[in-house]
Design a protein around this motif. Structure first.
Motif, PDB file in Angstrom:
ATOM      1  N   ASN A   2       0.823  -1.202   0.000  1.00 24.76           N
ATOM      2  CA  ASN A   2       0.000   0.000   0.000  1.00 24.76           C
ATOM      3  C   ASN A   2       0.865   1.262   0.000  1.00 24.76           C
ATOM      4  OD1 ASN A   2      -2.469   1.366  -0.027  1.00 24.76           O
ATOM      5  ND2 ASN A   2      -2.451   1.558   2.203  1.00 24.76           N
ATOM      6  N   VAL A   3       1.925   1.258   0.798  1.00 18.22           N
ATOM      7  CA  VAL A   3       2.812   2.427   0.865  1.00 18.22           C
ATOM      8  C   VAL A   3       3.521   2.630  -0.472  1.00 18.22           C
ATOM      9  CG1 VAL A   3       4.861   3.373   1.990  1.00 18.22           C
ATOM     10  CG2 VAL A   3       3.117   2.218   3.352  1.00 18.22           C
ATOM     11  N   LEU A   4       3.983   1.549  -1.080  1.00 10.20           N
ATOM     12  CA  LEU A   4       4.639   1.645  -2.385  1.00 10.20           C
ATOM     13  C   LEU A   4       3.692   2.219  -3.437  1.00 10.20           C
ATOM     14  CD1 LEU A   4       7.040   1.019  -4.282  1.00 10.20           C
ATOM     15  CD2 LEU A   4       5.997  -1.237  -4.622  1.00 10.20           C
ATOM     16  N   LEU A   5       2.455   1.755  -3.435  1.00  8.52           N
ATOM     17  CA  LEU A   5       1.477   2.273  -4.391  1.00  8.52           C
ATOM     18  C   LEU A   5       1.211   3.758  -4.165  1.00  8.52           C
ATOM     19  CD1 LEU A   5      -1.040  -0.689  -4.593  1.00  8.52           C
ATOM     20  CD2 LEU A   5       0.384   0.176  -6.443  1.00  8.52           C
ATOM     21  N   TRP A   6       1.126   4.172  -2.896  1.00  3.75           N
ATOM     22  CA  TRP A   6       0.901   5.591  -2.622  1.00  3.75           C
ATOM     23  C   TRP A   6       2.075   6.453  -3.075  1.00  3.75           C
ATOM     24  CZ3 TRP A   6      -3.151   8.323  -2.190  1.00  3.75           C
ATOM     25  CH2 TRP A   6      -4.321   7.791  -1.659  1.00  3.75           C
ATOM     26  N   VAL A   7       3.289   5.981  -2.836  1.00  2.00           N
ATOM     27  CA  VAL A   7       4.471   6.746  -3.254  1.00  2.00           C
ATOM     28  C   VAL A   7       4.492   6.887  -4.771  1.00  2.00           C
ATOM     29  CG1 VAL A   7       7.002   6.663  -3.384  1.00  2.00           C
ATOM     30  CG2 VAL A   7       5.846   6.194  -1.222  1.00  2.00           C
ATOM     31  N   ILE A   8       4.221   5.804  -5.467  1.00  2.49           N
ATOM     32  CA  ILE A   8       4.204   5.855  -6.934  1.00  2.49           C
ATOM     33  C   ILE A   8       3.066   6.752  -7.415  1.00  2.49           C
ATOM     34  CG2 ILE A   8       3.878   4.485  -9.028  1.00  2.49           C
ATOM     35  CD1 ILE A   8       5.281   2.173  -7.586  1.00  2.49           C
ATOM     36  N   GLN A   9       1.905   6.657  -6.788  1.00  2.61           N
ATOM     37  CA  GLN A   9       0.769   7.492  -7.184  1.00  2.61           C
ATOM     38  C   GLN A   9       1.079   8.977  -7.035  1.00  2.61           C
ATOM     39  OE1 GLN A   9      -2.320   4.633  -5.210  1.00  2.61           O
ATOM     40  NE2 GLN A   9      -3.362   6.504  -5.795  1.00  2.61           N
ATOM     41  N   VAL A  10       1.661   9.373  -5.921  1.00  2.22           N
ATOM     42  CA  VAL A  10       1.967  10.786  -5.690  1.00  2.22           C
ATOM     43  C   VAL A  10       3.020  11.265  -6.686  1.00  2.22           C
ATOM     44  CG1 VAL A  10       2.987  12.403  -4.046  1.00  2.22           C
ATOM     45  CG2 VAL A  10       1.256  10.781  -3.284  1.00  2.22           C
ATOM     46  N   ALA A  11       4.062  10.470  -6.900  1.00  2.00           N
ATOM     47  CA  ALA A  11       5.100  10.863  -7.856  1.00  2.00           C
ATOM     48  C   ALA A  11       4.526  10.989  -9.265  1.00  2.00           C
ATOM     49  CB  ALA A  11       6.245   9.856  -7.830  1.00  2.00           C
ATOM     50  N   LEU A  12       3.704  10.027  -9.663  1.00  2.00           N
ATOM     51  CA  LEU A  12       3.099  10.087 -10.993  1.00  2.00           C
ATOM     52  C   LEU A  12       2.130  11.257 -11.121  1.00  2.00           C
ATOM     53  CD1 LEU A  12       2.455   6.325 -11.775  1.00  2.00           C
ATOM     54  CD2 LEU A  12       4.035   7.855 -12.963  1.00  2.00           C
ATOM     55  N   ALA A  13       1.390  11.539 -10.071  1.00  3.90           N
ATOM     56  CA  ALA A  13       0.455  12.666 -10.119  1.00  3.90           C
ATOM     57  C   ALA A  13       1.208  13.971 -10.339  1.00  3.90           C
ATOM     58  CB  ALA A  13      -0.370  12.722  -8.841  1.00  3.90           C
ATOM     59  N   LEU A  14       2.318  14.146  -9.646  1.00  2.12           N
ATOM     60  CA  LEU A  14       3.111  15.363  -9.835  1.00  2.12           C
ATOM     61  C   LEU A  14       3.686  15.441 -11.252  1.00  2.12           C
ATOM     62  CD1 LEU A  14       4.962  15.523  -6.401  1.00  2.12           C
ATOM     63  CD2 LEU A  14       3.091  16.966  -7.203  1.00  2.12           C
ATOM     64  N   MET A  50      -3.869  16.242 -16.729  1.00  6.50           N
ATOM     65  CA  MET A  50      -4.071  16.962 -15.458  1.00  6.50           C
ATOM     66  C   MET A  50      -5.271  16.403 -14.688  1.00  6.50           C
ATOM     67  SD  MET A  50      -3.027  20.912 -16.244  1.00  6.50           S
ATOM     68  CE  MET A  50      -4.107  21.156 -17.623  1.00  6.50           C
ATOM     69  N   VAL A  51      -6.359  16.106 -15.376  1.00 10.12           N
ATOM     70  CA  VAL A  51      -7.526  15.511 -14.709  1.00 10.12           C
ATOM     71  C   VAL A  51      -7.173  14.125 -14.177  1.00 10.12           C
ATOM     72  CG1 VAL A  51      -9.852  14.627 -15.106  1.00 10.12           C
ATOM     73  CG2 VAL A  51      -9.209  16.856 -15.994  1.00 10.12           C
ATOM     74  N   GLY A  52      -6.443  13.346 -14.961  1.00 12.47           N
ATOM     75  CA  GLY A  52      -6.020  12.016 -14.504  1.00 12.47           C
ATOM     76  C   GLY A  52      -5.115  12.081 -13.291  1.00 12.47           C
ATOM     77  N   ALA A  53      -4.247  13.087 -13.241  1.00 12.49           N
ATOM     78  CA  ALA A  53      -3.355  13.245 -12.093  1.00 12.49           C
ATOM     79  C   ALA A  53      -4.145  13.525 -10.822  1.00 12.49           C
ATOM     80  CB  ALA A  53      -2.356  14.361 -12.356  1.00 12.49           C
ATOM     81  N   VAL A  54      -5.152  14.357 -10.941  1.00 11.91           N
ATOM     82  CA  VAL A  54      -5.996  14.647  -9.770  1.00 11.91           C
ATOM     83  C   VAL A  54      -6.756  13.390  -9.353  1.00 11.91           C
ATOM     84  CG1 VAL A  54      -7.991  15.976  -8.992  1.00 11.91           C
ATOM     85  CG2 VAL A  54      -6.184  17.093 -10.282  1.00 11.91           C
ATOM     86  N   LEU A  55      -7.247  12.629 -10.327  1.00 12.27           N
ATOM     87  CA  LEU A  55      -8.003  11.417 -10.005  1.00 12.27           C
ATOM     88  C   LEU A  55      -7.125  10.284  -9.490  1.00 12.27           C
ATOM     89  CD1 LEU A  55     -10.618  11.323 -12.902  1.00 12.27           C
ATOM     90  CD2 LEU A  55     -10.987  11.917 -10.503  1.00 12.27           C
ATOM     91  N   LEU A  56      -5.821  10.375  -9.671  1.00 13.38           N
ATOM     92  CA  LEU A  56      -4.927   9.380  -9.075  1.00 13.38           C
ATOM     93  C   LEU A  56      -4.876   9.511  -7.559  1.00 13.38           C
ATOM     94  CD1 LEU A  56      -1.745   9.183 -11.338  1.00 13.38           C
ATOM     95  CD2 LEU A  56      -3.402   7.391 -10.889  1.00 13.38           C
ATOM     96  N   ILE A  57      -5.096  10.715  -7.049  1.00 11.23           N
ATOM     97  CA  ILE A  57      -4.924  10.965  -5.616  1.00 11.23           C
ATOM     98  C   ILE A  57      -6.242  11.198  -4.892  1.00 11.23           C
ATOM     99  CG2 ILE A  57      -3.852  12.527  -3.936  1.00 11.23           C
ATOM    100  CD1 ILE A  57      -1.848  10.842  -5.444  1.00 11.23           C
ATOM    101  N   VAL A  58      -7.052  12.116  -5.376  1.00 18.06           N
ATOM    102  CA  VAL A  58      -8.197  12.614  -4.609  1.00 18.06           C
ATOM    103  C   VAL A  58      -9.227  11.530  -4.259  1.00 18.06           C
ATOM    104  CG1 VAL A  58     -10.139  14.230  -4.656  1.00 18.06           C
ATOM    105  CG2 VAL A  58      -7.875  14.968  -5.390  1.00 18.06           C
ATOM    106  N   PRO A  59      -9.714  10.711  -5.194  1.00 23.20           N
ATOM    107  CA  PRO A  59     -10.721   9.715  -4.794  1.00 23.20           C
ATOM    108  C   PRO A  59     -10.183   8.704  -3.781  1.00 23.20           C
ATOM    109  CG  PRO A  59     -10.702   9.938  -7.165  1.00 23.20           C
ATOM    110  CD  PRO A  59      -9.523  10.697  -6.650  1.00 23.20           C
TER     111      PRO A  59
END
Length: 124
Positions: A2-14, A50-59
């Motif tokens: 879970n932590v690995l997925l979150w780190v990758i998600q945040v990096a990809l979103a940025l 940009m919309v995809g980046a927001v949807l990677l994190i917010v939901p």
């Protein structure tokens, strides 16, 4: 996992926010470099990223419709790998400055996030 997925998600979103804003605002320079897409196509891709980046994190973070996170990741993976095919038409040079290399790496990472959030470690 879970932590690995979150780190990758945040990096990809940025990265997708930065790349999407560049595509949406500097579409003239991109259209001059690669004539495969018109100016409006680059703008649409930028907004999609940009919309995809927001949807990677917010939901996922808000626990509001968390199924949108793997769906957004899958859409970004398809878009990025298709863009890698477009970049391959212009240069197959294996270098860190080639956008093809970055597109393939980001596409594979976001595909891993889509798979990880849907099958390995679902949020809901």
């Amino acid at each position: 996992m879970n932590v690995l997925l979150w780190v990758i998600q945040v990096a990809l979103a940025l990265l997708y926010l930065a790349g999407g804003s560049y595509k949406a605002s500097k579409f003239d320079a991109l259209a001059n470099q690669m004539r495969a897409l018109p100016r409006g196509g680059w703008r649409v891709l930028g907004v999609l990223e940009m919309v995809g980046a927001v949807l990677l994190i917010v939901p996922a973070a808000a626990n509001w419709m968390p199924i949108l996170t793997p769906l957004a990741a899958a859409a970004l993976a398809l878009e990025t790998l298709a863009l890698a095919g477009l970049y391959a038409r212009y240069s197959l040079k294996l270098a860190a400055t080639n956008p093809l290399v970055w597109s393939v790496v980001m596409g594979l990472l976001v595909a891993f996030v889509a798979y990880g959030r849907y099958a390995l470690r679902p949020l809901a």
